[in-house]
Design a protein around this motif. Sequence first.
Motif, PDB file in Angstrom:
ATOM      1  N   ILE A  19       0.839  -1.192   0.000  1.00 53.25           N
ATOM      2  CA  ILE A  19       0.000   0.000   0.000  1.00 53.25           C
ATOM      3  C   ILE A  19       0.879   1.248   0.000  1.00 53.25           C
ATOM      4  O   ILE A  19       1.817   1.351   0.793  1.00 53.25           O
ATOM      5  CB  ILE A  19      -0.913   0.040   1.245  1.00 53.25           C
ATOM      6  CG1 ILE A  19      -1.692  -1.267   1.396  1.00 53.25           C
ATOM      7  CG2 ILE A  19      -1.844   1.254   1.188  1.00 53.25           C
ATOM      8  CD1 ILE A  19      -2.743  -1.509   0.366  1.00 53.25           C
ATOM      9  N   GLY A  20       0.559   2.174  -0.863  1.00 51.72           N
ATOM     10  CA  GLY A  20       1.263   3.444  -0.876  1.00 51.72           C
ATOM     11  C   GLY A  20       0.682   4.401   0.151  1.00 51.72           C
ATOM     12  O   GLY A  20      -0.475   4.263   0.554  1.00 51.72           O
ATOM     13  N   SER A  21       1.475   5.378   0.576  1.00 47.58           N
ATOM     14  CA  SER A  21       1.002   6.352   1.566  1.00 47.58           C
ATOM     15  C   SER A  21      -0.153   7.195   1.036  1.00 47.58           C
ATOM     16  O   SER A  21      -0.869   7.836   1.807  1.00 47.58           O
ATOM     17  CB  SER A  21       2.154   7.261   2.009  1.00 47.58           C
ATOM     18  OG  SER A  21       2.783   7.862   0.891  1.00 47.58           O
ATOM     19  N   ASN A  22      -0.363   7.174  -0.279  1.00 51.27           N
ATOM     20  CA  ASN A  22      -1.510   7.872  -0.881  1.00 51.27           C
ATOM     21  C   ASN A  22      -2.747   6.986  -0.949  1.00 51.27           C
ATOM     22  O   ASN A  22      -3.802   7.406  -1.447  1.00 51.27           O
ATOM     23  CB  ASN A  22      -1.154   8.366  -2.285  1.00 51.27           C
ATOM     24  CG  ASN A  22      -0.811   7.224  -3.228  1.00 51.27           C
ATOM     25  OD1 ASN A  22      -0.709   6.066  -2.820  1.00 51.27           O
ATOM     26  ND2 ASN A  22      -0.609   7.539  -4.501  1.00 51.27           N
ATOM     27  N   GLY A  23      -2.625   5.744  -0.449  1.00 47.72           N
ATOM     28  CA  GLY A  23      -3.761   4.824  -0.431  1.00 47.72           C
ATOM     29  C   GLY A  23      -3.849   3.884  -1.605  1.00 47.72           C
ATOM     30  O   GLY A  23      -4.762   3.060  -1.682  1.00 47.72           O
ATOM     31  N   ASP A  24      -2.897   3.968  -2.531  1.00 47.11           N
ATOM     32  CA  ASP A  24      -2.915   3.067  -3.692  1.00 47.11           C
ATOM     33  C   ASP A  24      -2.568   1.638  -3.287  1.00 47.11           C
ATOM     34  O   ASP A  24      -1.634   1.417  -2.512  1.00 47.11           O
ATOM     35  CB  ASP A  24      -1.923   3.530  -4.754  1.00 47.11           C
ATOM     36  CG  ASP A  24      -2.423   4.710  -5.555  1.00 47.11           C
ATOM     37  OD1 ASP A  24      -3.608   5.054  -5.413  1.00 47.11           O
ATOM     38  OD2 ASP A  24      -1.619   5.298  -6.313  1.00 47.11           O
ATOM     39  N   LEU A  25      -3.320   0.669  -3.830  1.00 50.78           N
ATOM     40  CA  LEU A  25      -2.972  -0.744  -3.698  1.00 50.78           C
ATOM     41  C   LEU A  25      -2.071  -1.098  -4.872  1.00 50.78           C
ATOM     42  O   LEU A  25      -2.511  -1.140  -6.020  1.00 50.78           O
ATOM     43  CB  LEU A  25      -4.228  -1.616  -3.703  1.00 50.78           C
ATOM     44  CG  LEU A  25      -4.008  -3.131  -3.674  1.00 50.78           C
ATOM     45  CD1 LEU A  25      -3.317  -3.559  -2.387  1.00 50.78           C
ATOM     46  CD2 LEU A  25      -5.341  -3.865  -3.842  1.00 50.78           C
ATOM     47  N   ILE A  26      -0.798  -1.320  -4.589  1.00 53.84           N
ATOM     48  CA  ILE A  26       0.195  -1.510  -5.638  1.00 53.84           C
ATOM     49  C   ILE A  26       0.303  -2.968  -6.065  1.00 53.84           C
ATOM     50  O   ILE A  26       0.479  -3.287  -7.241  1.00 53.84           O
ATOM     51  CB  ILE A  26       1.572  -0.981  -5.155  1.00 53.84           C
ATOM     52  CG1 ILE A  26       1.458   0.519  -4.849  1.00 53.84           C
ATOM     53  CG2 ILE A  26       2.664  -1.251  -6.180  1.00 53.84           C
ATOM     54  CD1 ILE A  26       2.612   1.077  -4.050  1.00 53.84           C
TER      55      ILE A  26
END
Length: 295
Positions: A19-26
């Motif tokens: 998970i990115g700190s921007n909320g993206d599921l990578i």
Amino acid sequence: MKKVIGIDIGGTKILGGVIGSNGDLIKFKETSTDANLGRDHILKKLFGVLDDLFDTDIEGIGIGSAGRINFNTGEVIYATDNLPGWTGINLKEIISQKYRTKTIVENDVNAAIVGENWLGSAKSFKDILMITLGTGVGGAIILDGKLIRGSHFSSAEIGHTILYPGGKRCNCGQNGCVEQYISGTAIYKRYNEIAGSNLVNSAKDVFKLYMKNDKISKLVVDEFVKSLSLLIFNIRNFIDPEIIILGGGVTNSKDLWWEYLKSQIKCDLNISVAGLNNFSTVYGAAKLILNEGVV
């Protein structure tokens, strides 16, 4: 952008995501828990998920696990037979040493409510109750924007509150627990009990039969909804949240019983299904790492 790993350990499956700190599921990875094979096997499955997700740019691992978790130490204080041998294991110590990174361990539903408050159905609320309906039944509470863990890390153990005194025996040792009536396990066991034979192996099987107008499944779903509405009504009167979130695998079948549930809850209540679906705990565990454990 920071990248962290969020993990959800349940009695049926282990789900992980970068998970990115921007909320993206990578990236994400899912595997069966095979919990009946015991602690070492569960750990092996967990390592398999983490090995697939971990990279040098990962800045921490957040884990949401079923059971009562000492958030400060990362130890599983108590877990039922849904995760055999899990009681006493120190996940924080094991994972932080193996992967040499910052690690936080939290109860899975506590993590789920954090995820829902970050990016899900509870994003704009400060007083929240969450109930998860899966292999077992879990609960979590946020009041005035703060996660309530309890003095013994046992807050909102909804699944093991008594719904029907003197009722069905629970694997926690009590009789009549919520978990024995509204969990996915309870749903398919009740079907087999009425049928007098082991005809189904999951709640999903029961809901499939329900769509075919199977009489036993109709009775089972009716009992499930009435028990769930009773639980919600009681908890609503006790906590008075702004919103109640329902999560867990059983809610995947919500289209079959949601309107009936609302008709059974005879009070003004804001109730919603988890907006992050089965990823609530993954996102919440990641958010806990990003926030250094503060919610």
